[in-house]
Write an enzyme that holds these catalytic residues in place. Sequence first.
Site, PDB file in Angstrom:
ATOM      1  N   SER A 139     -81.909 100.468  -6.522  1.00 31.43           N
ATOM      2  CA  SER A 139     -81.761  99.010  -6.410  1.00 31.43           C
ATOM      3  C   SER A 139     -81.482  98.690  -4.942  1.00 31.43           C
ATOM      4  O   SER A 139     -81.071  99.585  -4.184  1.00 31.43           O
ATOM      5  CB  SER A 139     -80.565  98.570  -7.260  1.00 31.43           C
ATOM      6  OG  SER A 139     -80.167  97.251  -6.936  1.00 31.43           O
ATOM      7  N   TYR A 152     -71.761  99.456 -10.291  1.00 30.75           N
ATOM      8  CA  TYR A 152     -73.224  99.448 -10.132  1.00 30.75           C
ATOM      9  C   TYR A 152     -73.597  99.855  -8.705  1.00 30.75           C
ATOM     10  O   TYR A 152     -74.476 100.701  -8.492  1.00 30.75           O
ATOM     11  CB  TYR A 152     -73.743  98.050 -10.462  1.00 30.75           C
ATOM     12  CG  TYR A 152     -75.241  97.912 -10.540  1.00 30.75           C
ATOM     13  CD1 TYR A 152     -75.925  98.189 -11.727  1.00 30.75           C
ATOM     14  CD2 TYR A 152     -75.983  97.493  -9.442  1.00 30.75           C
ATOM     15  CE1 TYR A 152     -77.306  98.042 -11.809  1.00 30.75           C
ATOM     16  CE2 TYR A 152     -77.362  97.349  -9.515  1.00 30.75           C
ATOM     17  CZ  TYR A 152     -78.019  97.616 -10.696  1.00 30.75           C
ATOM     18  OH  TYR A 152     -79.391  97.476 -10.769  1.00 30.75           O
TER      19      TYR A 152
HETATM   20  P1  NAD Z   1     -83.186  96.152 -19.091  1.00 29.30           P
HETATM   21  O1  NAD Z   1     -81.844  95.835 -19.627  1.00 29.30           O
HETATM   22  O2  NAD Z   1     -84.323  95.211 -19.323  1.00 29.30           O
HETATM   23  O3  NAD Z   1     -83.651  97.590 -19.596  1.00 29.30           O
HETATM   24  C1  NAD Z   1     -82.790  98.676 -19.610  1.00 29.30           C
HETATM   25  C2  NAD Z   1     -83.398  99.771 -20.436  1.00 29.30           C
HETATM   26  O4  NAD Z   1     -82.481 100.865 -20.442  1.00 29.30           O
HETATM   27  C3  NAD Z   1     -83.632  99.375 -21.892  1.00 29.30           C
HETATM   28  O5  NAD Z   1     -84.797 100.031 -22.351  1.00 29.30           O
HETATM   29  C4  NAD Z   1     -82.400  99.931 -22.586  1.00 29.30           C
HETATM   30  O6  NAD Z   1     -82.603 100.191 -23.966  1.00 29.30           O
HETATM   31  C5  NAD Z   1     -82.206 101.206 -21.791  1.00 29.30           C
HETATM   32  N1  NAD Z   1     -80.856 101.756 -21.854  1.00 29.30           N
HETATM   33  C6  NAD Z   1     -79.681 101.136 -21.621  1.00 29.30           C
HETATM   34  N2  NAD Z   1     -78.667 101.996 -21.799  1.00 29.30           N
HETATM   35  C7  NAD Z   1     -79.223 103.183 -22.152  1.00 29.30           C
HETATM   36  C8  NAD Z   1     -78.695 104.455 -22.479  1.00 29.30           C
HETATM   37  N3  NAD Z   1     -77.382 104.691 -22.492  1.00 29.30           N
HETATM   38  N4  NAD Z   1     -79.569 105.437 -22.798  1.00 29.30           N
HETATM   39  C9  NAD Z   1     -80.903 105.206 -22.816  1.00 29.30           C
HETATM   40  N5  NAD Z   1     -81.450 104.034 -22.517  1.00 29.30           N
HETATM   41  C10 NAD Z   1     -80.616 103.031 -22.183  1.00 29.30           C
HETATM   42  O7  NAD Z   1     -82.947  96.396 -17.530  1.00 29.30           O
HETATM   43  P2  NAD Z   1     -83.951  96.381 -16.282  1.00 29.30           P
HETATM   44  O8  NAD Z   1     -83.631  95.174 -15.473  1.00 29.30           O
HETATM   45  O9  NAD Z   1     -85.343  96.648 -16.680  1.00 29.30           O
HETATM   46  O10 NAD Z   1     -83.351  97.612 -15.470  1.00 29.30           O
HETATM   47  C11 NAD Z   1     -83.980  98.863 -15.392  1.00 29.30           C
HETATM   48  C12 NAD Z   1     -83.474  99.584 -14.171  1.00 29.30           C
HETATM   49  O11 NAD Z   1     -83.819  98.860 -12.998  1.00 29.30           O
HETATM   50  C13 NAD Z   1     -81.951  99.749 -14.138  1.00 29.30           C
HETATM   51  O12 NAD Z   1     -81.627 101.030 -13.621  1.00 29.30           O
HETATM   52  C14 NAD Z   1     -81.505  98.667 -13.178  1.00 29.30           C
HETATM   53  O13 NAD Z   1     -80.313  98.982 -12.559  1.00 29.30           O
HETATM   54  C15 NAD Z   1     -82.667  98.683 -12.205  1.00 29.30           C
HETATM   55  N6  NAD Z   1     -82.802  97.453 -11.425  1.00 29.30           N
HETATM   56  C16 NAD Z   1     -83.004  96.241 -12.036  1.00 29.30           C
HETATM   57  C17 NAD Z   1     -83.128  95.115 -11.245  1.00 29.30           C
HETATM   58  C18 NAD Z   1     -83.384  93.753 -11.845  1.00 29.30           C
HETATM   59  O14 NAD Z   1     -83.325  92.759 -11.089  1.00 29.30           O
HETATM   60  N7  NAD Z   1     -83.680  93.632 -13.114  1.00 29.30           N
HETATM   61  C19 NAD Z   1     -83.060  95.213  -9.850  1.00 29.30           C
HETATM   62  C20 NAD Z   1     -82.848  96.457  -9.286  1.00 29.30           C
HETATM   63  C21 NAD Z   1     -82.729  97.566 -10.074  1.00 29.30           C
END
Ligand code: NAD
Length: 255
Positions: A139, A152
């Site tokens: 991130s 985080y």
């Molecule tokens: P999201 O909540 O849409 O998806 C998260 C996924 O992880 C889901 O499939 C959920 O079921 C799964 N998950 C959660 N806990 C889990 C566990 N204990 N075991 C297995 N699976 C698990 O989130 P997202 O926004 O798509 O985020 C995905 C990644 O991208 C994360 O690592 C997040 O930190 C990173 N990220 C997101 C953003 C953003 O703006 N959305 C920005 C930077 C980084």
Amino acid sequence: MNLQGKTALVTGSTSGIGLGIALKLAEAGANLILNGFGEVDAALAAVRAKGVKAGHHLADVGKPEEIATMIAYAEEQFGGVDILVNNAGIQHVAPVEEFPVERWDAIIAINLSSVFHATRLALPGMRQRGWGRIVNIASVHGLVGSVQKAAYVAAKHGVVGLTKVVALETAQSNITCNALCPGWVLTPLIQKQIELRATDGDFDRARRELLAEKQPSQDFVTPEQLGELVLFLSSQAASQVRGVAWTVDGGWTAQ
Ligand code: NAD
């Protein structure tokens, strides 16, 4: 881009960024192991519609023993993991002195330690087959801080550091390890933060304010754009891209 014959494991791929990446990998012909909770059937159907073999493993990546079971499943059912995308992640927002200890532990386990465990368990198979790609979804918070995100930010900085070490330890092989550092991507994870801000129910304003605070483009990054980058990192052209923390953040960290 042809990934036929390769198997990709994307953790947390039942929604958001992980699902977007899984779909791009499937379009390029890779077989897919999905992981995560919630809309499992819909995610599996969407990936299978691309004509590839796909399975789902319910491992909670916060538990090392369940990651081990998932990698064993990958070896038995798919012949191993060629492309590992460490994507699963959670968030909790609170000032550091009020941060629930249990949330700290969960975020470190799911967002950071899972990357270590999946990597250490998938690497031997990659080395044996002489090829591999590891892409860690870090991130912008792997590079800079923001208030109320102690766990985080700590976890994502850890992911960027771990990415560099794995890249160095695999530098003389056909295995690469890199991180993507997205800014705001409109997924369920971010939707929750927008809802928390919209105390008056005006979600559009809350969304605009969220972008205005940090992301100069004033626009969200998309899961598809991140999927395209994973495809590039999986290509031969990227074989000397090693240990980078690649920002995709609408200019957030350029400020
Ligand atoms: P999201 O909540 O849409 O998806 C998260 C996924 O992880 C889901 O499939 C959920 O079921 C799964 N998950 C959660 N806990 C889990 C566990 N204990 N075991 C297995 N699976 C698990 O989130 P997202 O926004 O798509 O985020 C995905 C990644 O991208 C994360 O690592 C997040 O930190 C990173 N990220 C997101 C953003 C953003 O703006 N959305 C920005 C930077 C980084």
